[in-house]
Design a protein around this motif. Structure first.
Motif, PDB file in Angstrom:
ATOM      1  N   ILE A  19       0.835  -1.211   0.000  1.00  0.00           N
ATOM      2  CA  ILE A  19       0.000   0.000   0.000  1.00  0.00           C
ATOM      3  C   ILE A  19       0.862   1.250   0.000  1.00  0.00           C
ATOM      4  O   ILE A  19       0.568   2.224  -0.699  1.00  0.00           O
ATOM      5  CB  ILE A  19      -0.980  -0.029   1.189  1.00  0.00           C
ATOM      6  N   ASP A  20       1.957   1.233   0.754  1.00  0.00           N
ATOM      7  CA  ASP A  20       2.858   2.384   0.785  1.00  0.00           C
ATOM      8  C   ASP A  20       3.462   2.627  -0.596  1.00  0.00           C
ATOM      9  O   ASP A  20       3.575   3.769  -1.042  1.00  0.00           O
ATOM     10  CB  ASP A  20       3.956   2.165   1.825  1.00  0.00           C
ATOM     11  N   CYS A  21       3.830   1.576  -1.280  1.00  0.00           N
ATOM     12  CA  CYS A  21       4.387   1.700  -2.628  1.00  0.00           C
ATOM     13  C   CYS A  21       3.341   2.261  -3.596  1.00  0.00           C
ATOM     14  O   CYS A  21       3.654   3.134  -4.408  1.00  0.00           O
ATOM     15  CB  CYS A  21       4.899   0.349  -3.113  1.00  0.00           C
ATOM     16  N   LEU A  22       2.120   1.784  -3.495  1.00  0.00           N
ATOM     17  CA  LEU A  22       1.067   2.280  -4.382  1.00  0.00           C
ATOM     18  C   LEU A  22       0.739   3.746  -4.124  1.00  0.00           C
ATOM     19  O   LEU A  22       0.431   4.496  -5.057  1.00  0.00           O
ATOM     20  CB  LEU A  22      -0.197   1.436  -4.227  1.00  0.00           C
ATOM     21  N   GLN A  28       8.851  10.187  -6.528  1.00  0.00           N
ATOM     22  CA  GLN A  28       9.541  10.051  -5.245  1.00  0.00           C
ATOM     23  C   GLN A  28      10.144   8.667  -5.036  1.00  0.00           C
ATOM     24  O   GLN A  28      10.904   8.470  -4.096  1.00  0.00           O
ATOM     25  CB  GLN A  28       8.566  10.352  -4.096  1.00  0.00           C
ATOM     26  N   VAL A  29       9.800   7.723  -5.874  1.00  0.00           N
ATOM     27  CA  VAL A  29      10.298   6.360  -5.726  1.00  0.00           C
ATOM     28  C   VAL A  29      11.776   6.337  -6.087  1.00  0.00           C
ATOM     29  O   VAL A  29      12.195   6.882  -7.095  1.00  0.00           O
ATOM     30  CB  VAL A  29       9.497   5.398  -6.632  1.00  0.00           C
ATOM     31  N   ARG A  30      12.575   5.689  -5.234  1.00  0.00           N
ATOM     32  CA  ARG A  30      14.023   5.625  -5.460  1.00  0.00           C
ATOM     33  C   ARG A  30      14.419   4.295  -6.073  1.00  0.00           C
ATOM     34  O   ARG A  30      13.783   3.278  -5.849  1.00  0.00           O
ATOM     35  CB  ARG A  30      14.765   5.797  -4.124  1.00  0.00           C
ATOM     36  N   PRO A  70      13.885  19.742   2.304  1.00  0.00           N
ATOM     37  CA  PRO A  70      12.663  18.943   2.288  1.00  0.00           C
ATOM     38  C   PRO A  70      12.530  18.165   0.991  1.00  0.00           C
ATOM     39  O   PRO A  70      12.936  18.620  -0.062  1.00  0.00           O
ATOM     40  CB  PRO A  70      11.549  19.987   2.424  1.00  0.00           C
ATOM     41  N   TRP A  71      11.978  16.990   1.066  1.00  0.00           N
ATOM     42  CA  TRP A  71      11.767  16.154  -0.107  1.00  0.00           C
ATOM     43  C   TRP A  71      10.576  16.714  -0.870  1.00  0.00           C
ATOM     44  O   TRP A  71       9.578  17.086  -0.270  1.00  0.00           O
ATOM     45  CB  TRP A  71      11.474  14.734   0.369  1.00  0.00           C
TER      46      TRP A  71
END
Length: 139
Positions: A19-22, A28-30, A70-71
């Motif tokens: 769920i966090d990935c979705l 923002q995904v590394r 900040p990201w």
């Protein structure tokens, strides 16, 4: 019941990572593309490699309290900083408004109390003169 606990913990971590990935924006995904992370989490979730890899290497880093850049939020709205209550103008304004309401309520209570005290004085003066309607207290 206790023998199912490891299975439930693995399942909870698997679901959380998926769920966090979705929910993480693509920008923002590394490491790998988001779709690749989804497949890694689903395929290697039973042995914890997929979810742990996502949490360690794929998930965006959170901003630390110590500072730093900040990201980017990726269109999730403006960045908001937490402000202490004594530095927040909205909070201070709400306190002033609340104080005005409290002062008006206190004045009403004081007027009601004065009125009741005056009624009691009249009753005491009337009963001492024998004019009171209340029967004398037994004692």
């Amino acid at each position: 019941m206790l023998r199912y606990l490891p299975f439930l913990l693995i399942l909870a971590l698997w679901i959380y990572a998926f769920i966090d990935c979705l929910n993480t924006p693509e920008n923002q995904v590394r490491g790998l593309p988001k779709l690749a992370w989804v497949f890694i989490i689903l395929l290697f979730g039973e042995v914890l490699i997929g979810p742990v890899a996502w949490l360690v290497a794929g998930r965006p880093r959170r901003e630390h309290a110590g500072g730093g850049a900040p990201w980017p939020r990726g269109g999730r709205g403006p960045d908001r900083k937490w402000v202490a209550p004594d530095d927040n103008p909205e909070f201070l304004r709400s306190l002033k408004d609340g104080n005005k309401n409290d002062e008006a309520l206190l004045k009403d209570w004081e007027a009601d109390l004065r009125r009741r005290e005056e009624e009691l004085r009249r009753k005491e003066n009337g009963s001492s003169d024998g004019e009171g309607n209340n029967p004398p207290a037994k004692g």
